[in-house]
Design an enzyme around this catalytic site. Structure first.
Site, short mmCIF file in Angstrom:
data_model
loop_
_atom_site.label_atom_id
_atom_site.label_comp_id
_atom_site.label_asym_id
_atom_site.label_seq_id
_atom_site.Cartn_x
_atom_site.Cartn_y
_atom_site.Cartn_z
N HIS A 1 -19.09 53.38 -63.89
CA HIS A 1 -19.72 54.59 -64.47
C HIS A 1 -21.22 54.39 -64.64
O HIS A 1 -21.99 55.33 -64.45
CB HIS A 1 -19.09 54.92 -65.83
CG HIS A 1 -17.84 55.72 -65.75
ND1 HIS A 1 -17.75 56.92 -65.08
CD2 HIS A 1 -16.61 55.49 -66.27
CE1 HIS A 1 -16.53 57.40 -65.18
NE2 HIS A 1 -15.81 56.55 -65.90
N CYS B 1 -9.14 58.54 -65.94
CA CYS B 1 -10.50 58.59 -66.48
C CYS B 1 -10.61 59.81 -67.39
O CYS B 1 -10.10 60.88 -67.06
CB CYS B 1 -11.50 58.70 -65.33
SG CYS B 1 -13.22 58.77 -65.84
N HIS C 1 -14.15 49.36 -64.19
CA HIS C 1 -14.13 50.83 -64.18
C HIS C 1 -15.34 51.38 -64.94
O HIS C 1 -16.05 52.28 -64.45
CB HIS C 1 -12.82 51.32 -64.81
CG HIS C 1 -12.69 52.80 -64.93
ND1 HIS C 1 -11.79 53.53 -64.19
CD2 HIS C 1 -13.34 53.71 -65.71
CE1 HIS C 1 -11.89 54.81 -64.50
NE2 HIS C 1 -12.82 54.95 -65.44
N GLU C 2 -15.59 50.83 -66.14
CA GLU C 2 -16.70 51.33 -66.95
C GLU C 2 -18.05 50.94 -66.35
O GLU C 2 -19.00 51.73 -66.37
CB GLU C 2 -16.59 50.82 -68.39
CG GLU C 2 -15.34 51.31 -69.13
CD GLU C 2 -15.11 52.81 -69.08
OE1 GLU C 2 -16.09 53.59 -69.12
OE2 GLU C 2 -13.94 53.22 -68.99
#
Length: 185
Positions: free
Chosen positions: A157, A110, A153-154
């Site tokens: 966030h 990351c 993954h994003e």
């Protein structure tokens, strides 16, 4: 242009907050942010640009990583066996997913984490997503492999979740039931 100094790092409170939905039509600030996120992930993968500006290569970048509480991220993935996947996702959602899981065999990284974190991060192997583009048009995509992993993954966030939250703390390389490892080319 986004530089590494603009990206907040692990421990920053923006990385643990649920980002806010974006309103349409996009404000000029949100439009600029969307373009900048995509420009970073594209440019960071071009050695001449990443070297000149000291950018760490990344395939995804989310607004909270720039201390902006907005549900926006960009992905740019090129692969030898697949077409280039490059888009901005605004107010993205996963609308369906496979039962089968996957994980990056080499582990995830990351741009907001300046250390190696070892361990497997379980992800859905295939997902169907909906999001909006910069013009406010909704689109739907089916993603698999690295694109599916990066999207999840994003999206994490945007929900205040870091990739290492998914790693088993006691046994980071524990086999994930029903998962097939994904090897990057």
């Amino acid at each position: 242009m986004i530089l590494m100094d603009h990206i907040v790092r692990e421990g920053h409170p923006a990385l643990r907050k649920r980002a806010e939905e974006v309103k349409f039509p996009l404000s000029s600030d949100d439009r600029e942010l969307s373009k900048d996120l995509l420009e970073y992930v594209i440019g960071s993968q071009i050695p001449e640009i990443s070297d000149e500006f000291g950018l760490r290569p990344g395939i995804g970048l989310a607004a909270p990583q720039l201390n902006k509480s907005k549900r926006i991220f960009a992905l740019h993935i090129t692969g030898t066996n697949q077409e280039t996947i490059s888009f901005v996702a605004i107010n993205p959602k996963i609308v369906s997913h496979s039962v089968e899981k996957t994980y990056l065999a080499s582990g995830e990284g990351c741009l907001s984490v300046d250390r190696d974190v070892e361990g497997y991060v379980p992800r859905y192997a295939r997902i169907t997503i909906k999001a909006f583009d910069m013009e406010g048009q909704e689109y739907k995509k089916r993603l698999k492999g690295l694109a599916a992993i990066a999207f999840q993954h994003e999206l994490d966030h945007l929900n205040g979740v870091m990739f290492f939250d998914h790693i088993d703390k006691k046994m980071p390389f524990k086999e994930i039931p029903g998962a097939t490892p994904f090897e990057r080319d």
